[in-house]
Design a protein around this motif. Structure first.
Motif, short mmCIF file in Angstrom:
data_model
loop_
_atom_site.label_atom_id
_atom_site.label_comp_id
_atom_site.label_asym_id
_atom_site.label_seq_id
_atom_site.Cartn_x
_atom_site.Cartn_y
_atom_site.Cartn_z
N ARG A 104 0.82 -1.25 -0.16
CA ARG A 104 0.08 -0.02 0.05
C ARG A 104 0.91 1.17 0.07
NH1 ARG A 104 -3.52 0.02 4.97
NH2 ARG A 104 -1.98 -1.02 6.10
N ASN A 105 0.32 2.51 -0.45
CA ASN A 105 1.18 3.61 -0.79
C ASN A 105 0.89 4.43 0.41
OD1 ASN A 105 2.45 2.76 -3.16
ND2 ASN A 105 0.49 3.29 -4.19
N SER A 106 -0.03 4.22 1.13
CA SER A 106 -0.56 5.26 2.35
C SER A 106 0.85 5.25 3.47
CB SER A 106 -1.57 4.69 3.17
OG SER A 106 -1.77 5.34 4.50
N PRO A 107 1.23 6.52 3.67
CA PRO A 107 2.29 6.88 4.61
C PRO A 107 2.14 6.49 5.99
CG PRO A 107 1.36 8.74 3.83
CD PRO A 107 0.64 8.00 3.13
N PHE A 108 0.73 6.51 6.50
CA PHE A 108 0.61 5.88 7.61
C PHE A 108 0.07 4.42 7.52
CE2 PHE A 108 -3.07 5.73 11.04
CZ PHE A 108 -2.15 5.57 11.99
N GLN A 109 0.79 3.47 8.11
CA GLN A 109 0.64 2.10 8.04
C GLN A 109 0.99 1.61 9.55
OE1 GLN A 109 1.13 -0.18 4.54
NE2 GLN A 109 1.65 1.71 3.57
N PRO A 110 0.30 1.81 10.59
CA PRO A 110 0.58 1.15 11.81
C PRO A 110 0.79 -0.31 12.05
CG PRO A 110 -1.25 2.28 11.98
CD PRO A 110 -0.82 2.70 10.75
N THR A 136 -9.41 -0.95 12.92
CA THR A 136 -10.38 0.11 13.19
C THR A 136 -9.81 1.18 13.72
OG1 THR A 136 -11.99 -1.73 13.76
CG2 THR A 136 -12.61 0.59 14.00
N LEU A 137 -8.90 0.98 14.66
CA LEU A 137 -8.11 2.12 15.07
C LEU A 137 -7.20 2.86 13.97
CD1 LEU A 137 -7.46 3.60 17.75
CD2 LEU A 137 -5.55 2.07 18.15
N GLU A 138 -6.52 1.90 13.29
CA GLU A 138 -5.78 2.64 11.87
C GLU A 138 -6.63 3.57 11.21
OE1 GLU A 138 -3.42 1.28 7.88
OE2 GLU A 138 -3.39 -0.09 9.72
N ARG A 139 -7.92 3.05 10.92
CA ARG A 139 -8.80 3.91 9.88
C ARG A 139 -9.28 5.03 10.59
NH1 ARG A 139 -11.90 -0.83 6.54
NH2 ARG A 139 -10.24 -1.61 5.56
N ASP A 141 2.48 12.31 14.20
CA ASP A 141 1.38 12.53 15.10
C ASP A 141 0.57 11.31 15.23
OD1 ASP A 141 2.64 14.93 15.90
OD2 ASP A 141 1.08 15.92 14.72
N LYS A 142 0.12 10.97 14.02
CA LYS A 142 -0.81 9.57 13.95
C LYS A 142 -0.08 8.38 14.60
CE LYS A 142 -2.97 11.52 10.00
NZ LYS A 142 -4.57 11.50 10.63
N GLN A 143 1.25 8.16 14.25
CA GLN A 143 1.88 6.94 14.51
C GLN A 143 1.93 6.98 16.07
OE1 GLN A 143 3.14 3.97 12.79
NE2 GLN A 143 2.83 3.44 14.87
N ALA A 144 2.20 8.21 16.75
CA ALA A 144 2.45 8.14 18.10
C ALA A 144 1.03 8.02 18.70
CB ALA A 144 3.11 9.63 18.37
N ALA A 145 -0.02 8.47 18.22
CA ALA A 145 -1.22 8.36 18.74
C ALA A 145 -1.71 6.88 18.78
CB ALA A 145 -2.50 9.31 17.88
N PHE A 146 -1.39 6.38 17.32
CA PHE A 146 -1.93 4.74 17.37
C PHE A 146 -1.15 4.08 18.38
CE2 PHE A 146 -1.14 0.68 15.92
CZ PHE A 146 -2.70 0.25 15.24
N THR A 147 0.06 4.26 18.86
CA THR A 147 0.86 3.48 19.66
C THR A 147 0.31 3.54 20.88
OG1 THR A 147 2.74 3.61 18.24
CG2 THR A 147 3.06 2.96 20.66
N GLN A 148 -0.11 4.85 21.20
CA GLN A 148 -0.24 5.04 22.66
C GLN A 148 -1.72 4.44 23.09
OE1 GLN A 148 -0.01 9.25 23.94
NE2 GLN A 148 -1.79 8.95 25.55
N ILE A 149 -2.85 4.42 22.02
CA ILE A 149 -4.15 4.22 22.19
C ILE A 149 -3.93 2.74 22.15
CG2 ILE A 149 -6.30 4.16 21.20
CD1 ILE A 149 -5.90 6.78 20.36
N SER A 208 8.10 -14.66 12.96
CA SER A 208 7.14 -13.67 12.20
C SER A 208 7.83 -13.14 10.92
CB SER A 208 6.93 -12.31 13.35
OG SER A 208 6.30 -11.54 12.51
N LEU A 209 7.27 -13.31 9.80
CA LEU A 209 7.57 -12.78 8.33
C LEU A 209 7.10 -11.22 8.74
CD1 LEU A 209 7.34 -15.61 5.96
CD2 LEU A 209 9.49 -14.55 6.90
N ASN A 210 7.75 -10.23 9.17
CA ASN A 210 7.51 -8.91 9.71
C ASN A 210 7.42 -8.16 8.29
OD1 ASN A 210 7.58 -6.24 10.62
ND2 ASN A 210 7.75 -7.18 12.56
N GLY A 211 6.42 -7.32 8.14
CA GLY A 211 6.19 -6.48 6.98
C GLY A 211 7.10 -5.49 6.99
N ASN A 212 7.98 -5.02 8.22
CA ASN A 212 8.88 -3.86 8.34
C ASN A 212 10.27 -4.47 7.91
OD1 ASN A 212 7.18 -1.73 9.60
ND2 ASN A 212 7.32 -3.10 11.41
N TYR A 213 10.33 -5.63 7.60
CA TYR A 213 11.65 -6.25 7.34
C TYR A 213 11.53 -7.19 6.12
CZ TYR A 213 11.52 -4.72 12.08
OH TYR A 213 11.44 -4.16 13.48
#
Length: 352
Positions: free
Chosen positions: A45-51, A141-144, A170-178, A320-325
């Motif tokens: 996906r191209n979205s810059p916010f993908q927590p 849902t939280l991501e959306r 900001d969005k990434q920080a908020a997602f992690t906290q919530i 885990s085959l982790n999408g970050n790596y």
């Protein structure tokens, strides 16, 4: 903090690769096999916010992994074969088993075609409520919610939340906290309550998400009939079993199994614990899986499979085959056992 953790993990994987340490550790810590853990498989996906990026890999990376495993002469086996090898102490050849949690539609649309190219079996663990179209994929849902909001205000449990979410950072920080606040709540039903409030406040249709993303029962029937596919159980509601009473936890895993068997008309003898970490699955849950008659049950605890794991078939670790790596360099490191050995303090088996 989450981004920092990802950076540290990436640096550690790169250090093991470029130093060659994984070659030295492989004979000691590669074990006899690997159970790979995946969730979503779909185009990038191209979205810059993908927590939740860590929960998805591309079909290309899955093919890269399959090709690497085949090139090493490793057997790609079913969950039934993992159980047989553990039970019979057949450790003459190394194996890999590919497992997929939750029952996403992309497992059929993108993962299965890749697996077919390598004649590789896969195990998909289904949560009943997701197949019903009534489940709550609250992390999605939280991501959306955060993706479209400029600010999040309210309370999670007893904690007031007022977070600016205008920028990606900001969005990434908020997602992690919530996310962390939600996971810390006493029960999954508390998560459902808090998420329903957020959905109402920010106009997100939570109920439609599992229908959008997960295979329905009608779709699971032909999918399960594919000779490469094994269906396992993932509880009824994808709850944290450790936070449920003994009766509730047993009901979650036994009803899940009974319902899947009734719908698909095939035995279900493999289980994946939702969340699957130390806070969600421990000795009590491992005993429940044995009592419920499962041959194997997998956690999300990182680790390779060693002969000693034969004593703990309902407490199996995964990689885990982790999408970050998603690079070729991580594969020899992951399959060497070097990374998980360091993570586990060089213990080979952790079933406590």
């Amino acid at each position: 903090m989450k981004q920092f953790r990802n950076t540290v993990i990436r640096a550690g994987l790169e250090a093991l690769y470029f130093s060659g340490a994984h070659h030295l550790l492989r004979p000691i810590f590669a074990g006899t096999g690997t159970i790979f853990m995946l969730h979503n498989v779909r185009p990038r996906r191209n979205s810059p916010f993908q927590p939740n990026r860590h929960l998805e890999v591309t079909p290309e990376f899955l093919r890269m992994t399959l090709a690497y495993v085949r090139s090493r002469g490793i057997d790609i086996v079913t969950a039934d074969e993992v159980h047989r090898r553990l039970t019979e102490r057949d450790f003459s050849r190394r194996f890999a088993c590919f497992t997929f949690d939750d029952g996403y539609r992309d497992n059929r649309d993108f993962a299965l075609p890749a697996m077919r190219e390598y004649d590789a079996p896969l195990t998909v663990y289904v949560a009943n409520d997701f197949a019903d179209g009534a489940g709550r994929l609250w992390w999605v849902t939280l991501e959306r919610i955060i993706a479209t909001a400029a600010r999040i205000d309210g309370a999670i449990g007893d904690t007031a939340v007022g977070l600016d979410t205008r920028t990606v950072e900001d969005k990434q920080a908020a997602f992690t906290q919530i996310h962390d606040l939600l996971r810390a709540l006493p029960d999954d039903r508390d998560i459902a309550r808090e998420m329903s409030g957020l959905c109402a406040r920010y106009d997100v249709d939570e109920a439609s998400i599992s229908r959008e993303l997960c295979l329905s029962w009608d779709e699971l029937k032909p999918f399960a009939a594919d000779p490469l596919v094994t269906i396992g159980a993932h509880t009824v509601s994808h709850c944290n079993l450790a936070k449920r009473s003994e009766q509730q936890a047993l009901q979650e895993i036994t009803v899940s199994r009974t319902r899947i068997e009734a719908v698909l008309q095939r035995p279900v003898v493999h289980l994946a614990y939702p969340y699957g970490d130390r806070s969600a699955a421990g000795p009590r849950e491992f005993a429940f899986a044995r009592a419920a008659g499962f041959n194997t049950a997998v956690t999300t605890r990182p680790g390779m499979i060693f002969p000693e794991n034969a004593e703990h078939p309902t407490a199996l670790p995964r990689i885990s085959l982790n999408g970050n790596y998603q690079t070729a360099r991580v594969l020899p490191v992951l399959t060497s056992g070097a990374a998980t050995a360091m993570w586990n303090g060089f213990r080979r088996v952790d079933a406590t």
